[in-house]
Design an enzyme around this catalytic site. Structure first.
Site, short mmCIF file in Angstrom:
data_model
loop_
_atom_site.label_atom_id
_atom_site.label_comp_id
_atom_site.label_asym_id
_atom_site.label_seq_id
_atom_site.Cartn_x
_atom_site.Cartn_y
_atom_site.Cartn_z
N GLU A 154 54.77 -17.05 3.17
CA GLU A 154 55.73 -16.36 2.30
C GLU A 154 57.12 -16.97 2.37
O GLU A 154 58.12 -16.27 2.37
CB GLU A 154 55.72 -14.85 2.63
CG GLU A 154 54.30 -14.29 2.51
CD GLU A 154 54.18 -12.79 2.75
OE1 GLU A 154 55.20 -12.13 2.99
OE2 GLU A 154 53.03 -12.30 2.69
N ASN A 195 50.33 -19.90 3.78
CA ASN A 195 49.72 -18.71 3.18
C ASN A 195 50.76 -17.93 2.37
O ASN A 195 51.85 -17.65 2.89
CB ASN A 195 49.17 -17.84 4.33
CG ASN A 195 48.30 -16.69 3.87
OD1 ASN A 195 47.39 -16.87 3.05
ND2 ASN A 195 48.55 -15.50 4.40
N HIS A 231 46.39 -10.42 -3.38
CA HIS A 231 46.51 -8.95 -3.41
C HIS A 231 46.70 -8.59 -4.89
O HIS A 231 47.72 -8.91 -5.48
CB HIS A 231 47.71 -8.49 -2.59
CG HIS A 231 47.53 -8.78 -1.12
ND1 HIS A 231 46.63 -8.08 -0.34
CD2 HIS A 231 48.10 -9.70 -0.32
CE1 HIS A 231 46.67 -8.57 0.90
NE2 HIS A 231 47.55 -9.55 0.94
N GLU A 261 43.31 -13.21 1.34
CA GLU A 261 43.56 -11.78 1.65
C GLU A 261 43.22 -10.89 0.47
O GLU A 261 43.95 -9.94 0.16
CB GLU A 261 45.04 -11.57 2.01
CG GLU A 261 45.55 -12.43 3.15
CD GLU A 261 46.96 -12.05 3.62
OE1 GLU A 261 47.52 -11.05 3.12
OE2 GLU A 261 47.48 -12.76 4.49
N ASP A 263 42.42 -8.11 -2.05
CA ASP A 263 42.08 -6.71 -2.27
C ASP A 263 42.51 -6.35 -3.68
O ASP A 263 43.30 -7.07 -4.29
CB ASP A 263 42.65 -5.75 -1.20
CG ASP A 263 44.13 -5.93 -0.90
OD1 ASP A 263 44.86 -6.45 -1.75
OD2 ASP A 263 44.56 -5.51 0.20
C1 XIL Z 1 49.91 -6.12 6.56
C2 XIL Z 1 48.94 -5.29 7.40
O1 XIL Z 1 47.75 -5.12 6.67
C3 XIL Z 1 49.56 -3.97 7.76
O2 XIL Z 1 48.72 -3.26 8.66
C4 XIL Z 1 50.92 -4.18 8.39
O3 XIL Z 1 51.54 -2.92 8.65
C5 XIL Z 1 51.80 -5.00 7.48
O4 XIL Z 1 51.17 -6.22 7.19
N1 XIL Z 1 50.34 -10.25 3.55
C6 XIL Z 1 50.02 -10.66 4.83
C7 XIL Z 1 49.59 -9.68 5.84
O5 XIL Z 1 49.98 -11.88 5.08
O6 XIL Z 1 49.98 -10.02 7.15
C8 XIL Z 1 50.05 -8.27 5.51
O7 XIL Z 1 49.38 -7.41 6.41
C9 XIL Z 1 49.73 -7.93 4.08
C10 XIL Z 1 50.42 -8.88 3.14
#
Ligand code: XIL
Length: 348
Positions: A154, A195, A231, A261, A263
């Site tokens: 990020e 990432n 996401h 990641e 979802d």
């Molecule tokens: C999120 C976790 O899922 C949560 O449990 C935590 O409180 C905050 O972080 N991108 C990422 C992850 O790379 O590390 C993040 O994970 C979600 C967004």
């Protein structure tokens, strides 16, 4: 006549099997190798230690795990110089016991940092020493056991420029290249990734990530892959064709890609139509990955809706993953499984 009875019985059995959980030969992790990818999930280590059904589900379906929080800075180094590997060790041991690969997450990121670090008024010299020690302690501990690391995350903002963060302010724009070098020194065999979110398809952010990757490669930085987080929501998802094109241009830089990641958040309570649309989106993004030889893994950010981060961070949203809160397969699971099965005779 007898034959007809037999055929009917076979059809009945087949229909029944469709409604049952996958047999060992038909789970995601059983189908993934012939599709040429690994199939992964984020793991909640607290749940892993307390919920046996959750642990069984992970071991049955996935062959790649990413600790959801267990390797983040504030967890691993809660006080300066005091490292706590209890959760990280549990995750790595679980993965080894179940033949899963581990993706370490995350070495340099501007979130989930401990107060001692962000409130410490360190100068750039001290910050470099702290970051180097942090990275090398982690990567050395798991050398040969953690196959890949999300080294940087990020670092690009919505306009495609280098994001101003604790690290870029404290160390300068070079912090990212330094982090990759330090990680590579500690484990020269590890696959090192960048990432990010929101840069999956086309747009300013994707271009910014691409430019940053190109620059790192040009400078000879030891970086080997890019994780596209993915996401998504039903209203806000990239097109699969854009994702494919983006992955291909990253591949042309010599980089592997990963959907890292995924979802798909739904408005709660989730309707059947939304669950079907969610299944189609999972299928489309998996197929984009399957269509690009350099796309090596497809991971979801959590296995079951019970432990998903979405309801906590996006009030009113949820039901984002492949399995429901009760651990039962959702339409999205079936569509991912079908796409993997169909890829069996494909490109690899
Ligand atoms: C999120 C976790 O899922 C949560 O449990 C935590 O409180 C905050 O972080 N991108 C990422 C992850 O790379 O590390 C993040 O994970 C979600 C967004």
């Amino acid at each position: 006549m007898q034959l007809r009875i037999l055929v009917t019985a076979a059809a009945f059995a087949a229909a029944l099997i469709g409604a049952l959980p996958a047999s060992a030969a038909d789970t995601l992790r059983a189908l993934a190798p012939s599709a040429g990818i690994r199939i992964g999930t984020a793991v909640n280590v607290e749940a892993l230690n307390t919920d046996a059904a959750y642990a069984r589900l992970l071991a049955r379906e996935f062959n790649l795990v990413t600790p959801e929080n267990a390797m983040k800075f504030s967890v691993v180094q809660p006080e300066r110089g005091r490292f706590d590997f209890a959760q990280a060790d549990a995750l790595v041991e679980f993965a080894e016991a179940n033949g899963m690969q581990v993706n370490g997450h995350v070495l340099v990121w501007h979130q989930q940092l401990p107060d001692w670090l962000t409130q410490g008024n360190f100068d750039s010299h001290e910050l470099k020493a702290i970051l180097r020690e942090h990275i090398q302690t982690l990567v050395t501990r798991y050398r040969g056991r953690v196959a890949s690391w999300d080294v940087g995350a990020e670092a690009v903002d919505e306009n495609g420029r280098l994001r101003e963060t604790f690290w870029s302010r404290g160390i300068g724009p070079d912090y990212l290249a330094l982090a990759f070098r330090w990680a590579h020194e500690a484990d020269p065999q590890a696959h090192l990734r960048y990432n990010d979110y929101g840069g999956e398809g086309d747009g300013a952010k994707s271009d910014g990530i691409y430019d940053l990757m190109a620059e790192l490669r040009r400078k000879g930085t030891p970086i080997h892959g890019v994780g596209l987080q993915m996401h998504a929501s039903l209203k806000d998802a990239p097109r699969a064709s854009e994702v494919r094109i983006n992955m291909k241009r990253l591949a042309a830089l010599g980089l592997e890609t990963h959907i890292s990641e995924m979802d798909v958040m739904l408005t709660l309570p989730a309707s059947r139509a939304d669950l079907r649309a969610q299944a189609a989106l999972y299928r489309d993004m998996l197929q984009a990955c399957l269509a690009v030889p350099q796309c090596r893994s497809f991971s979801v950010w959590g296995a079951t809706d019970r432990y998903s981060w979405i309801p906590d961070f996006f009030p009113g949203q949820g039901a984002a993953l492949l399995f429901g809160e009760d651990g039962r397969a959702k339409p999205a699971y079936n569509s991912v499984r079908r796409a993997l099965r169909a890829a069996k005779t494909g490109k690899r």
